[in-house]
Design an enzyme around this catalytic site. Structure first.
Site, short mmCIF file in Angstrom:
data_model
loop_
_atom_site.label_atom_id
_atom_site.label_comp_id
_atom_site.label_asym_id
_atom_site.label_seq_id
_atom_site.Cartn_x
_atom_site.Cartn_y
_atom_site.Cartn_z
N GLU A 118 -5.14 3.07 6.59
CA GLU A 118 -4.82 2.89 5.16
C GLU A 118 -5.53 3.99 4.36
OE1 GLU A 118 -5.05 -1.14 3.66
OE2 GLU A 118 -5.95 -0.43 1.79
N ARG A 159 0.83 -1.23 0.00
CA ARG A 159 0.00 0.00 0.00
C ARG A 159 0.86 1.27 0.00
NH1 ARG A 159 -2.02 -3.60 -1.23
NH2 ARG A 159 -3.66 -4.79 -0.23
N SER A 214 -11.00 -1.55 3.58
CA SER A 214 -10.19 -1.69 4.80
C SER A 214 -9.72 -0.32 5.27
CB SER A 214 -8.98 -2.57 4.53
OG SER A 214 -9.41 -3.89 4.30
C1 LIG Z 1 -15.64 -1.57 -0.93
C2 LIG Z 1 -14.17 -1.24 -1.04
C3 LIG Z 1 -13.24 -2.24 -1.17
C4 LIG Z 1 -11.88 -1.95 -1.28
N1 LIG Z 1 -10.99 -2.97 -1.43
C5 LIG Z 1 -9.67 -2.68 -1.57
C6 LIG Z 1 -8.71 -3.72 -1.76
O1 LIG Z 1 -9.03 -4.90 -1.81
N2 LIG Z 1 -7.41 -3.38 -1.89
C7 LIG Z 1 -6.99 -2.09 -1.85
O2 LIG Z 1 -5.78 -1.83 -2.01
N3 LIG Z 1 -7.88 -1.08 -1.68
C8 LIG Z 1 -9.19 -1.34 -1.54
N4 LIG Z 1 -10.08 -0.32 -1.35
C9 LIG Z 1 -9.59 1.07 -1.23
C10 LIG Z 1 -9.50 1.83 -2.56
O3 LIG Z 1 -10.42 1.34 -3.50
C11 LIG Z 1 -8.08 1.83 -3.16
O4 LIG Z 1 -7.14 2.38 -2.27
C12 LIG Z 1 -8.04 2.58 -4.49
O5 LIG Z 1 -6.80 2.31 -5.11
C13 LIG Z 1 -8.21 4.08 -4.31
O6 LIG Z 1 -8.36 4.63 -5.62
P1 LIG Z 1 -9.25 5.93 -5.88
O7 LIG Z 1 -9.16 6.26 -7.31
O8 LIG Z 1 -10.59 5.76 -5.30
O9 LIG Z 1 -8.40 7.00 -5.04
P2 LIG Z 1 -8.96 8.14 -4.09
O10 LIG Z 1 -9.63 7.52 -2.92
O11 LIG Z 1 -9.72 9.14 -4.85
O12 LIG Z 1 -7.58 8.78 -3.60
C14 LIG Z 1 -6.69 8.03 -2.78
C15 LIG Z 1 -5.30 8.70 -2.86
O13 LIG Z 1 -4.78 8.53 -4.18
C16 LIG Z 1 -4.46 9.81 -4.73
N5 LIG Z 1 -4.70 9.76 -6.17
C17 LIG Z 1 -5.82 9.39 -6.83
N6 LIG Z 1 -5.64 9.48 -8.15
C18 LIG Z 1 -4.37 9.92 -8.33
C19 LIG Z 1 -3.58 10.23 -9.46
N7 LIG Z 1 -4.06 10.13 -10.70
N8 LIG Z 1 -2.31 10.68 -9.28
C20 LIG Z 1 -1.80 10.80 -8.03
N9 LIG Z 1 -2.49 10.52 -6.91
C21 LIG Z 1 -3.77 10.09 -7.06
C22 LIG Z 1 -5.38 10.79 -4.02
O14 LIG Z 1 -4.87 12.12 -4.07
C23 LIG Z 1 -5.34 10.21 -2.61
O15 LIG Z 1 -4.13 10.58 -2.00
C24 LIG Z 1 -11.45 -0.59 -1.24
C25 LIG Z 1 -12.40 0.42 -1.10
C26 LIG Z 1 -13.74 0.11 -1.01
C27 LIG Z 1 -14.75 1.24 -0.90
#
Ligand SMILES: Cc1cc2nc3c(=O)[nH]c(=O)nc-3n(C[C@H](O)[C@H](O)[C@H](O)COP(=O)(O)OP(=O)(O)OC[C@H]3O[C@@H](n4cnc5c(N)ncnc54)[C@H](O)[C@@H]3O)c2cc1C
Length: 321
Positions: A312, A193, A242
């Protein structure tokens, strides 16, 4: 300084707002964010700027840099707790061409695996839908993760199916001054992560490998994995998945459950009774409720097991003093 709907004084100068408009990006001032994040809480962005292509992204980033305005990138908001007061400065979202994927084919003639160049605003589930259509096998690490490719790179998202680093070749980044650079996987320091992006860099595109395993094998693995998730995780209520990282050799969910915290509540925020590492918005939670519950869980687990859990999820925005 413009007076806004919420009667908050925006700290962004009108000249900057005009210049952002002039790039062709879609600019919304005092833009609500709660509907754009999975927890469904949090206040507005001073300005939400939706960019449609790479050149526009570079231009927006450079303008913000020149004006000393803070920039936050919003992916799909699935790992983000936004403060009730919102986010000061510019929130950028990647849309349009930055959600496309291009199949570049094999890296060398005759190679079974191919390369996909993906816009960082592309949602993982949309990519997996395209993969099913074109039989691009091996994108398993993205299964069940409701974020974007950019968010997945930033978090090195993953599960029992692997991590994005297992299929990542390289990324194109926009630096704060608007310059575009390409970094290979070995320059990104990706681990559990975590990704060592340069400070305030925006992931614009990522190249992923596909096709290293037969399609049928990949599809069956993903289907079984998603079925198991449905049975063990509360996917029908707002959460960010998580909430805490797993400490080395243990599981955060196990520690939270052992501390007797399943069902614990603060305001409208609740520790899921189905999976203790999921903190839920039961309907009327505020960001402050969720943050207070995060702190409560950390304190109780530390008192019970001597382990300091590390969130996380990213806690972002204006939390005051
Ligand atoms: C139901 C559910 C299940 C999940 N299961 C998992 C899992 O199994 N494994 C896991 O790892 N995560 C999981 N997650 C968490 C999440 O989906 C991940 O961390 C995902 O990668 C976040 O992506 P996002 O686009 O939603 O980022 P956001 O939540 O919008 O942002 C998260 C971070 O990433 C940064 N960011 C986003 N896009 C960019 C970009 N283009 N350039 C630079 N920085 C950027 C943001 O500024 C912020 O710091 C889960 C979430 C939910 C709701």
């Amino acid at each position: 300084m413009a007076r806004l709907r919420s009667e908050v004084t925006v700290s962004l100068p009108p000249d900057l707002i005009r210049a952002l408009h002039d790039t062709g990006a879609h600019v919304e001032v005092d833009a609500p964010l709660a509907k754009r994040v999975w927890w469904r809480v949090g206040g507005p962005a001073d300005a939400l700027v939706e960019v449609q292509e790479l050149g526009q992204l570079c231009a927006v980033r450079a303008l913000a840099h020149a004006a000393d305005a803070p920039v936050f990138v919003l992916g799909n908001g699935s790992n983000l707790l936004v403060a009730d007061a919102g986010i000061r400065g510019i929130v950028v979202r990647l849309e349009g061409a930055l959600t496309h994927s291009v199949d570049e084919g094999p890296r060398a003639p005759g190679e079974p695996a191919g390369v996909l160049r993906c816009g960082a605003g592309l949602k993982n589930n949309v990519l997996l839908g395209r993969a099913a259509k074109h039989r691009w096998a091996g994108l398993d690490p993205l299964a069940g993760i409701p974020g974007t490719i950019g968010g997945a790179v930033r978090m090195n998202a993953g599960s029992a199916m692997g991590e994005i680093k297992d299929i990542l070749i390289d990324v194109e980044l926009v630096l704060p001054d608007g310059r575009l650079v390409r970094l290979g996987l070995d320059e990104l320091g990706m681990r559990y992560r975590h990704c060592d992006l340069p400070p305030n860099a925006i992931v614009a595109t990522a190249r992923l490998r596909y096709g290293a395993v037969p399609w049928e094998e990949s599809e069956a693995r993903v289907r079984a994995f998603l079925d198991k998730r449905k049975a063990t995780q509360p996917l029908d209520q707002p959460s960010c998945g998580s909430t805490f990282r797993n400490p080395p050799g243990d599981a955060a969910g196990r520690l939270i459950e052992a501390a007797g915290l399943k069902g614990a509540r603060i305001g409208g925020a609740e520790v899921s009774t189905k999976h203790a590492n999921f903190l839920l918005n039961t309907g009327d939670a505020t960001a402050a409720d969720i943050r207070a519950l995060i702190h409560h869980v950390m304190a109780r687990v530390e008192a019970h097991a001597g382990v300091r859990l590390v969130p996380e999820v990213e806690i972002a925005g204006d939390w005051g003093a």
